[in-house]
Design a protein around this motif. Structure first.
Motif, PDB file in Angstrom:
ATOM      1  N   PHE A 102       0.966  -1.445   0.150  1.00 54.70           N
ATOM      2  CA  PHE A 102      -0.111   0.023   0.037  1.00 54.70           C
ATOM      3  C   PHE A 102       0.857   1.259   0.137  1.00 54.70           C
ATOM      4  O   PHE A 102       1.853   1.134   0.393  1.00 54.70           O
ATOM      5  CB  PHE A 102      -0.987  -0.170   0.985  1.00 54.70           C
ATOM      6  CG  PHE A 102      -0.304   0.212   2.456  1.00 54.70           C
ATOM      7  CD1 PHE A 102      -0.258   1.397   2.980  1.00 54.70           C
ATOM      8  CD2 PHE A 102       0.307  -0.967   3.154  1.00 54.70           C
ATOM      9  CE1 PHE A 102       0.302   1.746   4.326  1.00 54.70           C
ATOM     10  CE2 PHE A 102       0.564  -0.651   4.702  1.00 54.70           C
ATOM     11  CZ  PHE A 102       0.876   0.435   4.991  1.00 54.70           C
ATOM     12  N   VAL A 103       0.353   2.469  -0.505  1.00 56.24           N
ATOM     13  CA  VAL A 103       0.962   3.643  -0.507  1.00 56.24           C
ATOM     14  C   VAL A 103       0.696   4.457   0.663  1.00 56.24           C
ATOM     15  O   VAL A 103      -0.405   4.743   0.883  1.00 56.24           O
ATOM     16  CB  VAL A 103       0.536   4.310  -1.790  1.00 56.24           C
ATOM     17  CG1 VAL A 103       1.229   5.988  -1.904  1.00 56.24           C
ATOM     18  CG2 VAL A 103       1.128   3.642  -3.019  1.00 56.24           C
ATOM     19  N   ASP A 112       5.734   6.695   0.471  1.00 55.45           N
ATOM     20  CA  ASP A 112       6.259   5.471   0.382  1.00 55.45           C
ATOM     21  C   ASP A 112       5.388   4.255   0.053  1.00 55.45           C
ATOM     22  O   ASP A 112       4.284   4.303   0.613  1.00 55.45           O
ATOM     23  CB  ASP A 112       6.882   5.389   1.760  1.00 55.45           C
ATOM     24  CG  ASP A 112       8.130   6.351   1.884  1.00 55.45           C
ATOM     25  OD1 ASP A 112       8.428   6.846   0.986  1.00 55.45           O
ATOM     26  OD2 ASP A 112       8.608   6.428   3.157  1.00 55.45           O
ATOM     27  N   THR A 113       5.793   3.231  -0.545  1.00 60.60           N
ATOM     28  CA  THR A 113       4.968   1.790  -0.556  1.00 60.60           C
ATOM     29  C   THR A 113       5.598   1.006   0.549  1.00 60.60           C
ATOM     30  O   THR A 113       6.701   0.520   0.714  1.00 60.60           O
ATOM     31  CB  THR A 113       5.265   1.122  -1.775  1.00 60.60           C
ATOM     32  OG1 THR A 113       4.919   2.172  -3.073  1.00 60.60           O
ATOM     33  CG2 THR A 113       4.618  -0.002  -2.114  1.00 60.60           C
ATOM     34  N   LEU A 114       4.558   0.538   1.355  1.00 61.94           N
ATOM     35  CA  LEU A 114       4.727  -0.176   2.572  1.00 61.94           C
ATOM     36  C   LEU A 114       4.096  -1.415   1.998  1.00 61.94           C
ATOM     37  O   LEU A 114       3.436  -1.723   1.121  1.00 61.94           O
ATOM     38  CB  LEU A 114       4.221   0.500   3.565  1.00 61.94           C
ATOM     39  CG  LEU A 114       4.736   1.736   3.996  1.00 61.94           C
ATOM     40  CD1 LEU A 114       4.229   2.388   5.291  1.00 61.94           C
ATOM     41  CD2 LEU A 114       6.134   1.932   4.163  1.00 61.94           C
ATOM     42  N   SER A 115       4.004  -2.410   3.046  1.00 64.98           N
ATOM     43  CA  SER A 115       3.383  -3.738   3.267  1.00 64.98           C
ATOM     44  C   SER A 115       2.674  -4.047   4.424  1.00 64.98           C
ATOM     45  O   SER A 115       3.063  -3.556   5.144  1.00 64.98           O
ATOM     46  CB  SER A 115       4.355  -4.974   2.752  1.00 64.98           C
ATOM     47  OG  SER A 115       5.392  -5.113   3.738  1.00 64.98           O
ATOM     48  N   GLY A 150       8.545  -2.185   5.578  1.00 68.64           N
ATOM     49  CA  GLY A 150       9.017  -0.784   4.812  1.00 68.64           C
ATOM     50  C   GLY A 150       9.128   0.393   5.630  1.00 68.64           C
ATOM     51  O   GLY A 150       9.423   1.375   4.960  1.00 68.64           O
ATOM     52  N   TYR A 151       8.449   0.525   6.652  1.00 68.09           N
ATOM     53  CA  TYR A 151       8.150   2.007   7.307  1.00 68.09           C
ATOM     54  C   TYR A 151       9.478   2.148   8.272  1.00 68.09           C
ATOM     55  O   TYR A 151       9.852   1.400   9.109  1.00 68.09           O
ATOM     56  CB  TYR A 151       7.052   1.703   8.184  1.00 68.09           C
ATOM     57  CG  TYR A 151       6.825   3.370   8.914  1.00 68.09           C
ATOM     58  CD1 TYR A 151       6.675   4.326   8.096  1.00 68.09           C
ATOM     59  CD2 TYR A 151       6.683   3.541  10.211  1.00 68.09           C
ATOM     60  CE1 TYR A 151       6.423   5.649   8.494  1.00 68.09           C
ATOM     61  CE2 TYR A 151       6.445   5.058  10.789  1.00 68.09           C
ATOM     62  CZ  TYR A 151       6.318   5.895   9.870  1.00 68.09           C
ATOM     63  OH  TYR A 151       6.181   7.065  10.552  1.00 68.09           O
ATOM     64  N   LYS A 152      10.211   2.898   7.893  1.00 68.67           N
ATOM     65  CA  LYS A 152      11.680   3.311   8.510  1.00 68.67           C
ATOM     66  C   LYS A 152      11.523   3.930   9.676  1.00 68.67           C
ATOM     67  O   LYS A 152      12.421   3.839  10.595  1.00 68.67           O
ATOM     68  CB  LYS A 152      12.364   4.049   7.602  1.00 68.67           C
ATOM     69  CG  LYS A 152      12.799   3.361   6.102  1.00 68.67           C
ATOM     70  CD  LYS A 152      13.496   4.237   5.175  1.00 68.67           C
ATOM     71  CE  LYS A 152      13.809   3.333   3.926  1.00 68.67           C
ATOM     72  NZ  LYS A 152      12.630   2.928   3.455  1.00 68.67           N
ATOM     73  N   ASN A 153      10.560   4.552  10.200  1.00 66.98           N
ATOM     74  CA  ASN A 153      10.730   5.538  11.457  1.00 66.98           C
ATOM     75  C   ASN A 153      10.168   4.554  12.641  1.00 66.98           C
ATOM     76  O   ASN A 153       8.793   4.616  12.793  1.00 66.98           O
ATOM     77  CB  ASN A 153       9.515   6.656  11.442  1.00 66.98           C
ATOM     78  CG  ASN A 153       9.759   7.702  12.304  1.00 66.98           C
ATOM     79  OD1 ASN A 153      10.524   7.479  13.513  1.00 66.98           O
ATOM     80  ND2 ASN A 153       9.123   8.504  12.473  1.00 66.98           N
ATOM     81  N   ARG A 168      -3.620   7.327   9.827  1.00 73.22           N
ATOM     82  CA  ARG A 168      -2.831   7.853   8.793  1.00 73.22           C
ATOM     83  C   ARG A 168      -2.525   6.737   7.554  1.00 73.22           C
ATOM     84  O   ARG A 168      -2.559   7.055   6.181  1.00 73.22           O
ATOM     85  CB  ARG A 168      -1.620   8.614   9.095  1.00 73.22           C
ATOM     86  CG  ARG A 168      -1.834   9.618   9.721  1.00 73.22           C
ATOM     87  CD  ARG A 168      -0.727  10.771  10.057  1.00 73.22           C
ATOM     88  NE  ARG A 168      -0.277  10.538  11.506  1.00 73.22           N
ATOM     89  CZ  ARG A 168       0.895  11.354  11.679  1.00 73.22           C
ATOM     90  NH1 ARG A 168       1.659  12.013  10.956  1.00 73.22           N
ATOM     91  NH2 ARG A 168       1.373  11.190  12.924  1.00 73.22           N
ATOM     92  N   PHE A 169      -2.025   5.763   8.125  1.00 69.70           N
ATOM     93  CA  PHE A 169      -1.727   4.663   7.055  1.00 69.70           C
ATOM     94  C   PHE A 169      -2.605   4.406   6.018  1.00 69.70           C
ATOM     95  O   PHE A 169      -2.436   4.026   4.825  1.00 69.70           O
ATOM     96  CB  PHE A 169      -1.194   3.411   7.855  1.00 69.70           C
ATOM     97  CG  PHE A 169       0.087   3.309   8.244  1.00 69.70           C
ATOM     98  CD1 PHE A 169       1.283   3.958   7.746  1.00 69.70           C
ATOM     99  CD2 PHE A 169       0.609   2.562   9.320  1.00 69.70           C
ATOM    100  CE1 PHE A 169       2.470   3.998   8.157  1.00 69.70           C
ATOM    101  CE2 PHE A 169       1.987   2.382   9.736  1.00 69.70           C
ATOM    102  CZ  PHE A 169       2.871   3.448   9.124  1.00 69.70           C
ATOM    103  N   TYR A 170      -3.939   4.118   6.531  1.00 70.62           N
ATOM    104  CA  TYR A 170      -4.691   3.314   5.656  1.00 70.62           C
ATOM    105  C   TYR A 170      -5.998   4.196   5.265  1.00 70.62           C
ATOM    106  O   TYR A 170      -6.933   3.668   4.716  1.00 70.62           O
ATOM    107  CB  TYR A 170      -5.487   2.106   6.260  1.00 70.62           C
ATOM    108  CG  TYR A 170      -4.255   1.325   7.126  1.00 70.62           C
ATOM    109  CD1 TYR A 170      -3.279   0.638   6.388  1.00 70.62           C
ATOM    110  CD2 TYR A 170      -4.306   1.389   8.452  1.00 70.62           C
ATOM    111  CE1 TYR A 170      -2.429  -0.092   7.143  1.00 70.62           C
ATOM    112  CE2 TYR A 170      -3.306   0.710   9.230  1.00 70.62           C
ATOM    113  CZ  TYR A 170      -2.471   0.066   8.815  1.00 70.62           C
ATOM    114  OH  TYR A 170      -1.291  -0.564   9.170  1.00 70.62           O
TER     115      TYR A 170
END
Length: 325
Positions: free
Chosen positions: A253-254, A263-266, A280-283, A302-304
């Protein structure tokens, strides 16, 4: 333009949270409850955030913890004062952001309530001891909404964190004729336990993207070890809000965020812990007070949001289609 406005709303929301977390801290030893602000009266328009779009269905949303300890006279108060313009303003940020991000064509109703303050959660036992007052406000606001504002329309019930806890109290008391109009219940960043299902017959796990009269639940972490027990321990329900599956099939997901350049995460569901594993989230910096590195409780809204907004619309459509069969 709309996307930029939504991003700005959540940036403001983050700033408010940070000011509460890092503001002055009252460390004196006082009673668990302390002074209590005036009770909100829900026939007073100032106690609501309402957007009437003349829609066929409603979104009733209960906000998360947005306020901090404050003074009543010489005593520290651990509950929001819904008649204080400054504190209403802090709560309004989340109300407005969620309406902008999630409502679409739905009418939107969100009550101000004497929520337990952020500092209270430094001791979950203390926060839980204070919750009954906040929950009683939410139940009263719901009763007023059903009697005076809903006018028989189908509705989505949603809440985040402390607000999702209030949803449980509402659903435990919900009569069957009202539950028949519930499109779905979105427990964002919270848990549904075995004890909850034992005392609420209206809790049924969502199994796909368009089933209705179900409960949607998820808690986002890097790994299961990053769980925050007070919001997710003992959870029974979990669905992936990207692909709407309850198995281990993941989905990319974006994350629409200017700072992270979309960013594209999963997201993948872990069937053992009933947690949503995010890749994939770096923080990994923890949120203050209750945070754990690698726990993304503070990112749930925020993510979804593009995926959940569409899903709300899809479930409303499915609800109306089912009624005509």
């Amino acid at each position: 333009m709309c996307t930029n406005r939504l991003k700005s709303a959540f940036v403001a929301l983050s700033c408010v949270c940070a000011s509460l977390f890092f503001g002055s801290w009252d460390s004196d030893s006082q009673s668990v409850i302390g002074p209590i602000p005036p009770s909100p009266h829900y026939d007073d328009p100032s106690q609501w955030f309402i957007v009437n779009r003349q829609g066929e269905a409603d979104l009733f949303y209960i906000i998360s913890t947005e306020t901090g300890d404050h003074m009543i006279g010489s005593d520290t108060c651990h509950f929001a004062d819904t008649y204080n313009a400054g504190q209403r303003g802090q709560m309004r940020i989340e109300m407005h952001a969620v309406d902008s991000f999630y409502s679409g064509k739905l009418n939107y109703y969100s009550p101000y309530y004497r929520q337990v303050t952020m500092q209270s959660w430094s001791s979950p036992e203390t926060a839980l001891a204070r919750l009954p007052l906040a929950m009683s406000d939410c139940v009263r606001s719901w009763d007023y909404y059903i009697k005076h504002l809903n006018q028989g329309r189908p509705f989505i019930l949603a809440g985040f964190s402390q607000g999702a806890h209030a949803m449980l109290e509402i659903m435990k008391r919900m009569p069957d004729d009202v539950a028949d109009r519930m499109v779905a219940a979105y427990f964002i960043g919270y848990r549904i336990t075995k004890e909850d299902t034992a005392c609420c017959r209206h809790l049924r796990p969502a199994c796909k993207a368009n089933d209705t009269k179900v409960s949607i639940c998820f808690n986002s972490v890097k790994t299961p070890e990053c769980e925050i027990p007070v919001v997710s321990a003992g959870n029974l329900f979990c669905i992936n809000p990207i692909n709407w599956r309850t198995d281990t099939v993941g989905a990319s997901f974006v994350y629409y965020d200017k700072e992270h350049q979309n960013d594209t995460l999963s997201a993948r569901l872990d069937p053992k812990s009933k947690l949503l594993l995010i890749g994939g989230y770096k923080n990994d910096e923890p949120m203050p007070v209750i945070g754990i590195p690698g726990n993304y409780h503070h990112m749930e809204l925020r993510f979804y949001y593009p995926y959940i907004r569409q899903n709300m619309a899809d479930r409303v459509e499915a609800f109306f289609n089912n009624r005509t069969k």
